[in-house]
Design a protein around this motif. Sequence first.
Motif, PDB file in Angstrom:
ATOM      1  N   PHE A  32       0.803  -1.099  -0.091  1.00  0.00           N
ATOM      2  CA  PHE A  32      -0.025  -0.019   0.023  1.00  0.00           C
ATOM      3  C   PHE A  32       0.793   1.207  -0.081  1.00  0.00           C
ATOM      4  O   PHE A  32       1.813   1.282   0.599  1.00  0.00           O
ATOM      5  N   PRO A  33       0.514   2.128  -0.817  1.00  0.00           N
ATOM      6  CA  PRO A  33       1.338   3.454  -0.941  1.00  0.00           C
ATOM      7  C   PRO A  33       1.255   4.427   0.557  1.00  0.00           C
ATOM      8  O   PRO A  33       0.269   4.174   0.984  1.00  0.00           O
ATOM      9  N   GLY A  34       2.396   5.120   0.547  1.00  0.00           N
ATOM     10  CA  GLY A  34       2.446   6.309   1.622  1.00  0.00           C
ATOM     11  C   GLY A  34       2.445   5.422   3.232  1.00  0.00           C
ATOM     12  O   GLY A  34       2.088   6.337   4.034  1.00  0.00           O
ATOM     13  N   GLY A  35       2.853   4.241   3.073  1.00  0.00           N
ATOM     14  CA  GLY A  35       2.594   3.582   4.617  1.00  0.00           C
ATOM     15  C   GLY A  35       1.393   3.513   5.121  1.00  0.00           C
ATOM     16  O   GLY A  35       1.322   3.208   6.139  1.00  0.00           O
ATOM     17  N   ILE A  36       0.448   3.477   4.309  1.00  0.00           N
ATOM     18  CA  ILE A  36      -1.009   3.234   4.654  1.00  0.00           C
ATOM     19  C   ILE A  36      -1.204   1.848   5.145  1.00  0.00           C
ATOM     20  O   ILE A  36      -2.044   1.560   6.318  1.00  0.00           O
ATOM     21  N   GLY A  37      -0.549   0.759   4.711  1.00  0.00           N
ATOM     22  CA  GLY A  37      -0.755  -0.552   4.899  1.00  0.00           C
ATOM     23  C   GLY A  37      -0.633  -0.640   6.254  1.00  0.00           C
ATOM     24  O   GLY A  37      -1.116  -1.524   6.983  1.00  0.00           O
ATOM     25  N   ASN A  38       0.804  -0.182   6.952  1.00  0.00           N
ATOM     26  CA  ASN A  38       1.156  -0.490   8.192  1.00  0.00           C
ATOM     27  C   ASN A  38       0.460   0.239   9.258  1.00  0.00           C
ATOM     28  O   ASN A  38       0.135  -0.074  10.479  1.00  0.00           O
ATOM     29  N   LYS A  39       0.055   1.719   8.797  1.00  0.00           N
ATOM     30  CA  LYS A  39      -0.669   2.460   9.669  1.00  0.00           C
ATOM     31  C   LYS A  39      -2.206   2.004  10.136  1.00  0.00           C
ATOM     32  O   LYS A  39      -2.508   2.066  11.149  1.00  0.00           O
ATOM     33  N   TYR A  40      -2.774   1.554   9.175  1.00  0.00           N
ATOM     34  CA  TYR A  40      -4.136   0.827   9.187  1.00  0.00           C
ATOM     35  C   TYR A  40      -4.110  -0.642   9.061  1.00  0.00           C
ATOM     36  O   TYR A  40      -5.181  -1.307   8.507  1.00  0.00           O
ATOM     37  N   ARG A  41      -3.211  -1.227   9.629  1.00  0.00           N
ATOM     38  CA  ARG A  41      -3.075  -2.800   9.402  1.00  0.00           C
ATOM     39  C   ARG A  41      -4.233  -3.527   9.872  1.00  0.00           C
ATOM     40  O   ARG A  41      -4.854  -4.358   9.290  1.00  0.00           O
ATOM     41  N   ALA A  42      -4.797  -3.149  11.035  1.00  0.00           N
ATOM     42  CA  ALA A  42      -5.760  -3.777  11.516  1.00  0.00           C
ATOM     43  C   ALA A  42      -7.293  -3.494  10.953  1.00  0.00           C
ATOM     44  O   ALA A  42      -7.853  -4.379  10.466  1.00  0.00           O
ATOM     45  N   GLU A  43      -7.378  -2.422  10.344  1.00  0.00           N
ATOM     46  CA  GLU A  43      -8.554  -2.014   9.547  1.00  0.00           C
ATOM     47  C   GLU A  43      -8.576  -2.802   8.170  1.00  0.00           C
ATOM     48  O   GLU A  43      -9.575  -3.536   7.830  1.00  0.00           O
TER      49      GLU A  43
END
Length: 230
Positions: free
Chosen positions: A89-100
């Motif tokens: 996921f771009p911009g680190g979104i994947g790690n930031k919203y991992r649970a979601e």
Amino acid sequence: MPTIDFSFFTWANISNYLLSGLYFSVSLTIAATIGGIALGTIIALMRLSNIRPLEYIATIYVDLMRSIPLVMVILWFFLLMPSGFYDLFPGGIGNKYRAEICALITFVVFEAAFFSEIVRAGIQSLARGQTAAGYALGMTYGQNMRYIVLPQALRNMLPVFLTQTIVLFQDTSLVYAIGAYDILKGFEIMGNTFGRRIESYLLAAVVYFVICFSMSLLVKRLNQKIRIVR
């Protein structure tokens, strides 16, 4: 016996603690419903096809998902999903919203098994003459499903779809297990902040009841209208 005090339940606290959680719960419900119906329709068509391998794969998938508690599936996806997946996921979104993200994938995959059975039952509820008429006109299997079977079956499936969506909304509270910020999480944080956990969980139950009961009334009215049309 502790005193009950709901004075902390103000609009300011609702805005700060609950609205973002409610938005996520509703968004997850809508997205999982759309994704679950799409994937479930494919699975249902696989089960209804005369291609044995596809039928076996779909049957095993449905039986497996319907036999495992949802919270276990959520934890499996959350703990076993490789970290490299979230890096896509771009911009680190994947790690930031991992649970979601994990919650969305889990609910689509899990609910697809239940929606597939609704779709399969809806298709089988139609008279066989409908399908035979399509083939008599020279339609292929795909055309028959697209233009004749599915449009008619959708009317039969709609109330059950909505009922399953209500169940799905209730089940979104299970994302609490992986730390996603849903409405239940918001109530918990608000209760802990003001030292009113009992009142907070009582209010959470009321909110879930109001939303689900309202949706149930909508399904009931819709079902009555469909019966009149028939």
